[in-house]
Design a protein around this motif. Structure first.
Motif, PDB file in Angstrom:
ATOM      1  N   HIS A   3      37.943  50.035  99.940  1.00 58.43           N
ATOM      2  CA  HIS A   3      36.843  49.254 100.319  1.00 58.43           C
ATOM      3  C   HIS A   3      35.795  50.048 100.879  1.00 58.43           C
ATOM      4  CE1 HIS A   3      37.426  49.790 104.784  1.00 58.43           C
ATOM      5  NE2 HIS A   3      38.314  50.152 104.302  1.00 58.43           N
ATOM      6  N   ASN A   4      34.456  49.404 101.231  1.00 60.57           N
ATOM      7  CA  ASN A   4      33.150  50.199 101.293  1.00 60.57           C
ATOM      8  C   ASN A   4      33.327  50.897 102.597  1.00 60.57           C
ATOM      9  OD1 ASN A   4      32.649  49.175  98.698  1.00 60.57           O
ATOM     10  ND2 ASN A   4      30.645  48.674  99.200  1.00 60.57           N
ATOM     11  N   ASN A   5      33.670  50.517 103.581  1.00 60.18           N
ATOM     12  CA  ASN A   5      33.431  51.168 104.970  1.00 60.18           C
ATOM     13  C   ASN A   5      34.614  52.276 104.982  1.00 60.18           C
ATOM     14  OD1 ASN A   5      31.530  49.459 105.591  1.00 60.18           O
ATOM     15  ND2 ASN A   5      32.875  47.984 106.467  1.00 60.18           N
ATOM     16  N   HIS A  47      17.139  43.237 111.525  1.00 54.58           N
ATOM     17  CA  HIS A  47      18.335  43.651 110.379  1.00 54.58           C
ATOM     18  C   HIS A  47      19.328  44.562 111.258  1.00 54.58           C
ATOM     19  CE1 HIS A  47      14.860  43.191 107.901  1.00 54.58           C
ATOM     20  NE2 HIS A  47      15.609  43.239 106.912  1.00 54.58           N
ATOM     21  N   ARG A  48      19.326  44.767 112.170  1.00 55.38           N
ATOM     22  CA  ARG A  48      20.201  45.492 112.942  1.00 55.38           C
ATOM     23  C   ARG A  48      21.131  44.504 114.085  1.00 55.38           C
ATOM     24  NH1 ARG A  48      21.441  47.737 108.927  1.00 55.38           N
ATOM     25  NH2 ARG A  48      20.279  49.701 108.481  1.00 55.38           N
ATOM     26  N   VAL A 173      12.162  47.207 104.992  1.00 50.63           N
ATOM     27  CA  VAL A 173      13.191  46.081 104.242  1.00 50.63           C
ATOM     28  C   VAL A 173      13.819  47.205 103.230  1.00 50.63           C
ATOM     29  CG1 VAL A 173      13.335  44.227 102.568  1.00 50.63           C
ATOM     30  CG2 VAL A 173      12.329  44.096 104.727  1.00 50.63           C
ATOM     31  N   MET A 176      16.608  49.240 104.602  1.00 50.35           N
ATOM     32  CA  MET A 176      17.768  48.402 104.812  1.00 50.35           C
ATOM     33  C   MET A 176      18.776  47.981 103.694  1.00 50.35           C
ATOM     34  SD  MET A 176      17.785  47.960 108.092  1.00 50.35           S
ATOM     35  CE  MET A 176      16.684  48.003 109.630  1.00 50.35           C
ATOM     36  N   ASN A 177      17.966  47.716 102.442  1.00 48.42           N
ATOM     37  CA  ASN A 177      18.576  47.325 101.460  1.00 48.42           C
ATOM     38  C   ASN A 177      19.327  48.588 100.800  1.00 48.42           C
ATOM     39  OD1 ASN A 177      19.016  45.592  99.146  1.00 48.42           O
ATOM     40  ND2 ASN A 177      17.793  46.980  98.062  1.00 48.42           N
ATOM     41  N   HIS A 179      21.961  49.967 102.014  1.00 52.34           N
ATOM     42  CA  HIS A 179      23.122  49.425 102.240  1.00 52.34           C
ATOM     43  C   HIS A 179      24.082  50.782 102.407  1.00 52.34           C
ATOM     44  CE1 HIS A 179      22.474  45.296 101.602  1.00 52.34           C
ATOM     45  NE2 HIS A 179      22.370  45.364 100.471  1.00 52.34           N
ATOM     46  N   LYS A 184      31.688  50.671 111.399  1.00 53.46           N
ATOM     47  CA  LYS A 184      32.793  49.762 110.875  1.00 53.46           C
ATOM     48  C   LYS A 184      32.843  48.811 111.963  1.00 53.46           C
ATOM     49  CE  LYS A 184      37.830  49.351 109.463  1.00 53.46           C
ATOM     50  NZ  LYS A 184      37.098  48.036 108.918  1.00 53.46           N
TER      51      LYS A 184
ATOM     52  N   GLU B 111      34.749  46.765  93.692  1.00 56.07           N
ATOM     53  CA  GLU B 111      35.581  47.387  95.021  1.00 56.07           C
ATOM     54  C   GLU B 111      35.158  46.639  96.112  1.00 56.07           C
ATOM     55  OE1 GLU B 111      36.968  49.395  92.510  1.00 56.07           O
ATOM     56  OE2 GLU B 111      37.285  50.706  94.202  1.00 56.07           O
ATOM     57  N   LYS B 113      34.214  44.080  99.183  1.00 58.81           N
ATOM     58  CA  LYS B 113      34.890  42.752  99.550  1.00 58.81           C
ATOM     59  C   LYS B 113      34.070  41.675  99.843  1.00 58.81           C
ATOM     60  CE  LYS B 113      38.550  42.884 101.051  1.00 58.81           C
ATOM     61  NZ  LYS B 113      39.757  42.320 100.090  1.00 58.81           N
ATOM     62  N   TYR B 116      33.663  39.963 103.053  1.00 57.09           N
ATOM     63  CA  TYR B 116      33.328  40.325 104.320  1.00 57.09           C
ATOM     64  C   TYR B 116      32.152  41.177 103.999  1.00 57.09           C
ATOM     65  CZ  TYR B 116      33.435  44.204 107.657  1.00 57.09           C
ATOM     66  OH  TYR B 116      33.291  45.037 108.729  1.00 57.09           O
ATOM     67  N   ARG B 121      26.264  41.219 103.683  1.00 56.56           N
ATOM     68  CA  ARG B 121      24.987  41.691 102.905  1.00 56.56           C
ATOM     69  C   ARG B 121      23.932  40.601 102.623  1.00 56.56           C
ATOM     70  NH1 ARG B 121      27.151  46.867  99.569  1.00 56.56           N
ATOM     71  NH2 ARG B 121      27.632  48.244 101.542  1.00 56.56           N
ATOM     72  N   LEU B 124      22.158  40.010 105.494  1.00 53.72           N
ATOM     73  CA  LEU B 124      21.079  40.912 105.593  1.00 53.72           C
ATOM     74  C   LEU B 124      20.003  40.712 104.771  1.00 53.72           C
ATOM     75  CD1 LEU B 124      20.894  43.619 107.545  1.00 53.72           C
ATOM     76  CD2 LEU B 124      21.506  44.823 105.455  1.00 53.72           C
ATOM     77  N   LYS B 127      17.659  37.902 106.180  1.00 49.71           N
ATOM     78  CA  LYS B 127      16.865  38.423 107.237  1.00 49.71           C
ATOM     79  C   LYS B 127      15.611  39.095 106.168  1.00 49.71           C
ATOM     80  CE  LYS B 127      20.430  39.133 110.538  1.00 49.71           C
ATOM     81  NZ  LYS B 127      21.414  40.066 111.085  1.00 49.71           N
ATOM     82  N   SER B 128      15.979  40.040 105.360  1.00 44.75           N
ATOM     83  CA  SER B 128      14.770  40.704 104.636  1.00 44.75           C
ATOM     84  C   SER B 128      14.024  39.669 104.017  1.00 44.75           C
ATOM     85  CB  SER B 128      15.347  41.616 103.701  1.00 44.75           C
ATOM     86  OG  SER B 128      16.343  42.657 104.299  1.00 44.75           O
TER      87      SER B 128
END
Lengths: 235, 550
Positions: A3-5, A47-48, A173, A176-177, A179, A184, B111, B113, B116, B121, B124, B127-128
Motif C-alpha cells: 500500500h502507499n503509506n 489541506h493539512r 494546491v 498538495m496534489n 500526494h 501514517k 495498488e 487502497k 482509505y 485524497r 483533499l 479542499k483544493s
C-alpha cells in the motif's frame, strides 16, 4: 499487501527522508502583511487539517467534519477559504501578528520578513532524552514590505497583491496534489505525535510557526515593485 | 481484467465515492458562484452524512441537476462531467466564463487502497477545489452579481466543450486522484479576456454592451442541459419540491483502522431514515433572485409562462420551474441564449434531433409537484446503472416554459409576437422593431387621445397613465375646452390642441403600463401591497418633489 503509506516499523518512525520545502514570496504594503500571511497559512492548514479522530475499539476510528468559511481581505482585493475553527484562526493570527507589528514599527523604510510553517512528527525518546521533532514539510513565506506614497499606488497594490495571492494559492494546491509523504495514520497512543489534538473542532497535523525579520530590502525588489505599480498607472 | 483485481466491495465503494465526489464537486463550484460568502461549521463528532469529512451543504436543486446530467453514469474516459459557469447581463447577453471539468483518464493505480487512501485524497481534492474556486476571475465577478448581471451554471456530461471561452483561455489544475479504475482529474478552464475587464467596469452602469460585444459567442454545440442562476430566491419554499438529496439516507460512516492494511475496515451503512419532507434545505442566505431588478415603481422580473407547445397543463397562472427532459430523447428547441441579444427563437414545433440550451431560473413552484424518484426507491441499484429517476424526464408530466426577454427597458413582450427574423441578429432590441411589436408598445404609440371625452372630465394627462401619481397633480386644473389660435392644420393628422393635450405630460413609463400578458395577475396582486406601502411611506417625498416642480 502493498500500500502507499510507509509500513510502520516497531518504533513507528517514518523512513529517513528529506523534509520537503516550499517557498512562497509576496511583496506587499505594510498593512497587507497580516492578511497575506494568513491567506497562505490558512490555505495550507486547510489541506493539512482533518476532523477530530474518535477512536473506537478494534483499532478503528472515525473522523469528524471540517467546516470551511470564506474570508474577505480588507486591504487586498482577495478572498480565501479557511477551516471553520476560531481556535485555529486565533493561533495563526497570533503567529502572523508579530511580523506585522515589526513591519509597521519599521514603516518608512521597506523591510523583509519571513514566516515559516513547519509540519513535524514527534518521536518519543526514552528518558532522559527529550522528544525529537522531525519535520516532514516546511513552508516558507517570504514577505517583502514596500511602503507606498499615495492612495493611487495603494489601490493598484490592492489589486496586484490580490492577483499574486491567487497565484500562490494555485501553487499551494499544486504541492498538495503531489500526494507526497504524509505521516501514517496513527494509533490512539500515537496520535499526539502526529496531530495537534488540542483544538476542539479540528485536528491539524502538528505544526510550528516561526518568523524572522530582516531590515531593509535589497533595492532590486523595491524598484521592481514600484515599477510594476508605475507601469500599471501608466496603462 | 482490471476489475478482477478489485474486490467487488471495493468496486462498489469506489463507484460510490466517485459519484458523491462528483456531486460534491458541483455543489462546491455552484456555491462558490452564488455571490455570497459560504460558511459551514466544523463538528468534532462525525454526523455520518458529511461525505469526505467536509461540511459541504447540498443545495437540492443543484444536486438534482447534477444527477440529471449524470443520469446514473460516472465520469469515465471520454465522459466528463462539466460545470459551465457563465455570465448573463440584464440585457440578455451571456458569456461563458469557466468550465470545470471532472474527468477520468486511463492511468490506473492498482495498488492504492480504495477505502482509505482514495477517500482521503478525494477529500483533499475537494479542499483544493474550495480554495481554487476563489481564485479564478469569475469569483470576484460572482460576488458582485445582482444588478447588471447574474452568474449561471450548467451541468453537462460527455465531451468537454471549451470553445465558448474565447481565445487564450487558461487552465488551472485543481488536482488528481489515482484509483484502481483510472485517475480522476479536476481542472478549470477559464476565460482570460475577462482579466482586463476589471470588476470595476461592472460597477459603472454603462456600457456593458460595449464590453460584451467582443466576447459574444455563438454556441457551436448547444447542449441539452439547462442553465441556472447560481443564486436563487431563498425562503420561497412554499412547496418547492426538490426532494432532499438521496444521500441523506446514505450514511457514510467512515471507520478507519490503524491496523495493517489487510484489516482496513471501511463501512458505509445505509441508515433507514424517515424520508424527510421535500423542502429546500438551503441554509445559504442568498439575495433576491439576481434578475429581479426591482425599482421603486414596479418590479420587473423575468417571468415565465407555460408555452403553448401543447405540453403541460394550461392552468398554471404563475411562474413555474421549467423542467425539461431535454436530452437527446426529448429534443425541444426552446431557447438559444447567447446567440444574440434578442429574443430566443421559438419554433412552432419541436425539432427532433436538435438539442437546445436552456436557461432557467429557480422560481418557486406553487402547487406543482415535481415528481422525481423518492429517496427510498432502489437505492441499491443506483450505482452505475441507469438511475431510477426516470420520472422527471417525461415531458408529459412537466410544463415547458418560455423565457420572456425584455426588449427595451423592462418591457415584457410575449414571445410569440416576435418573429424569427428578429432573432438572428445580435442585440435585436436595438434593431428596427417588428411593426406588430410597436403597435403594442405604449411607449412608441401612445394610446389615442380621448376625443369623445367630456370636456368636464378635465385631466390633461395622457390616457396611458393608469392613474399613477404623475397624473394626479393635474386633477386640480380643469380645462373646459382648448382651442389654441391657428390650431387647425390640414397637414397634421391631429390639431395643435390635441397634440398639446396629448403631449403635455411625458409619456407614461412603460414600466408603469399594464404589461401585456407577461406578468401574471397573481404576481401583480402580490406585489401591490408592497408597492402601496412603499408609496405611502414616501408620500411626503413625492409631495415635496412635486412642490419643487410647480
Amino acid at each position: 499487501q502493498p500500500h502507499n503509506n510507509p509500513v510502520p516499523g516497531s518504533s513507528g518512525r517514518p523512513p529517513a527522508m528529506n523534509c520537503r520545502a516550499e517557498v512562497l514570496e509576496v511583496s506587499v504594503e505594510g498593512r497587507q502583511v497580516e492578511e497575506a500571511a494568513l491567506a497562505v497559512l490558512h490555505t495550507v492548514l486547510l489541506h493539512r487539517s482533518t476532523g477530530k479522530f474518535h477512536y473506537k475499539k478494534e483499532g478503528t476510528y472515525s473522523i469528524g467534519t471540517v467546516g470551511t468559511q470564506d474570508v474577505d481581505c480588507d486591504f487586498i482585493d482577495f478572498a480565501y477559504v479557511r477551516v471553520s475553527s476560531e481556535e485555529l484562526d486565533r493561533a495563526l493570527r497570533k503567529a502572523g501578528a508579530v511580523p506585522r507589528q515589526d513591519a509597521l514599527r519599521s514603516s518608512g523604510s521597506d523591510g523583509m520578513g519571513q514566516i515559516s510553517l513547519e509540519f513535524y512528527q514527534k518521536k518519543k525518546s526514552r528518558w532522559p532524552f527529550s522528544d525529537e521533532c522531525i519535520p516532514w514539510e516546511l513552508w516558507t513565506i517570504k514577505v517583502n514590505v514596500v511602503n507606498l506614497a499615495n492612495e493611487q499606488e495603494r489601490q493598484i497594490c490592492r489589486e496586484k497583491v490580490g492577483e499574486k495571492l491567487c497565484e500562490k494559492i494555485i501553487n499551494i494546491v499544486e504541492v498538495m496534489n503531489r500526494h507526497e509523504y504524509l505521516p501514517k495514520m496513527p494509533t490512539q497512543s500515537e496520535v499526539d505525535n502526529v496531530f495537534d489534538t488540542s483544538l476542539k473542532d479540528v485536528q491539524p497535523y502538528l505544526y510550528k510557526i516561526s518568523y524572522q525579520i530582516t531590515d531593509s530590502l535589497g533595492t532590486s525588489v523595491t524598484t521592481t515593485m514600484r515599477r510594476l505599480i508605475k507601469d500599471t498607472l501608466a496603462l | 481484467a482490471m476489475d478482477t483485481d478489485l474486490s467487488s466491495q471495493d468496486r462498489k465503494d469506489l463507484d460510490k465515492f466517485i459519484k458523491f465526489f462528483a456531486l460534491k464537486t458541483v455543489q462546491v463550484i455552484v456555491q462558490a458562484r452564488l455571490g455570497e460568502k459560504i460558511c459551514t461549521r466544523s463538528s468534532s463528532s462525525p454526523t455520518g452524512s458529511d461525505w469526505f469529512n467536509l461540511a459541504i451543504k447540498d443545495i437540492p436543486e443543484v444536486t438534482h441537476e447534477a444527477k440529471k446530467a449524470l443520469a446514473g453514469q460516472l465520469p469515465a474516459v471520454g465522459r466528463s462531467m462539466c460545470v459551465e459557469i457563465s455570465l448573463k447581463t440584464s440585457e440578455g447577453d451571456s458569456m461563458e466564463l469557466e468550465i470545470w471539468c471532472l474527468e477520468m483518464n486511463e492511468k490506473c493505480d492498482k495498488e492504492i487502497k480504495v477505502s482509505y487512501t482514495v477517500y482521503n485524497r478525494l477529500s483533499l481534492l475537494l479542499k483544493s477545489l474550495l480554495a481554487i474556486t476563489r481564485v479564478t476571475p469569475a469569483y470576484r465577478l460572482s460576488r458582485k452579481q445582482g444588478h447588471e448581471y447574474v452568474i449561471l451554471y450548467r451541468i453537462y456530461f460527455g465531451e468537454v466543450q471549451l470553445s465558448g471561452l474565447g481565445e487564450g483561455f487558461q487552465t488551472v489544475r485543481v488536482g488528481t486522484v489515482g484509483t484502481p479504475v483510472g485517475t480522476i482529474t479536476l481542472s478549470c478552464a477559464y476565460r482570460i479576456n475577462l482579466a482586463f475587464m476589471s470588476t470595476r467596469q461592472f460597477e459603472r452602469t454603462p456600457p456593458i454592451m460595449g464590453i460584451i460585444i467582443d466576447h459574444f459567442v455563438d454556441r457551436p454545440y448547444p447542449s441539452s442541459s439547462p442553465m441556472h442562476p447560481c443564486n436563487y430566491r431563498a425562503g420561497e419554499d412554499n412547496g418547492v419540491v426538490y426532494p432532499s438529496v438521496e444521500d441523506s439516507q446514505e450514511v457514510c460512516t467512515t471507520s478507519f483502522s490503524t491496523s495493517p492494511p489487510s484489516q482496513c475496515v471501511f463501512t458505509v451503512t445505509k441508515a433507514h431514515f424517515q424520508t424527510p419532507p421535500p423542502v429546500v434545505t438551503d441554509t445559504l442566505k442568498v439575495p433576491v433572485m439576481g434578475l429581479a431588478f426591482s425599482h421603486q415603481l414596479s418590479s420587473s422580473r423575468l417571468s415565465y409562462q407555460p408555452a403553448a407547445l401543447g405540453v403541460g397543463s394550461a392552468d398554471m397562472g404563475y411562474p413555474v420551474i421549467f423542467a425539461g427532459g431535454l436530452n437527446a430523447a426529448h429534443p425541444h428547441q426552446l431557447i438559444g441564449p447567447g446567440k444574440e441579444g434578442g429574443v430566443p427563437p421559438v419554433p412552432s414545433q419541436p425539432a427532433h434531433g436538435t438539442q437546445a440550451d436552456q436557461e432557467r431560473m429557480c422560481t418557486p413552484l406553487d402547487g406543482v409537484h415535481y415528481s422525481a424518484a423518492t429517496p427510498s426507491s432502489s437505492e441499491d441499484t443506483e450505482t452505475v446503472s441507469n438511475s431510477s429517476e426516470g420520472k422527471c424526464g417525461s415531458p408529459h408530466d412537466l410544463l415547458e416554459t418560455i423565457f420572456i426577454r425584455k426588449v427595451g427597458a423592462f418591457v415584457n413582450k410575449p414571445i410569440n409576437q416576435v418573429t424569427m427574423a428578429n432573432l438572428d441578429i445580435p442585440f435585436a432590441m436595438f434593431a428596427p422593431k417588428n411593426v406588430e411589436l410597436e403597435d403594442n408598445d405604449p411607449m412608441v404609440n401612445p394610446p389615442d387621445s380621448p376625443e369623445a371625452e367630456s370636456p368636464l372630465q378635465g385631466s390633461l394627462h395622457s390616457e396611458g397613465s393608469s392613474g399613477s401619481s404623475t397624473g394626479n397633480t393635474h386633477d386640480d386644473f380643469v380645462m373646459i375646452d382648448f382651442k389654441p389660435a391657428f390650431s387647425k392644420d390640414d397637414i397634421l393628422p391631429m390639431d395643435l390642441g390635441t397634440f398639446y393635450r396629448e403631449f403635455q405630460n411625458p409619456p407614461q413609463l412603460s414600466s408603469l403600463s399594464i404589461d401585456i400578458g407577461a406578468q401574471s395577475m397573481a404576481e401583480d396582486l402580490d406585489s401591490l401591497p408592497e408597492k402601496l406601502a412603499v408609496h405611502e411611506k414616501n408620500v411626503k417625498e413625492f409631495d415635496a418633489f412635486v412642490e419643487t416642480l410647480q
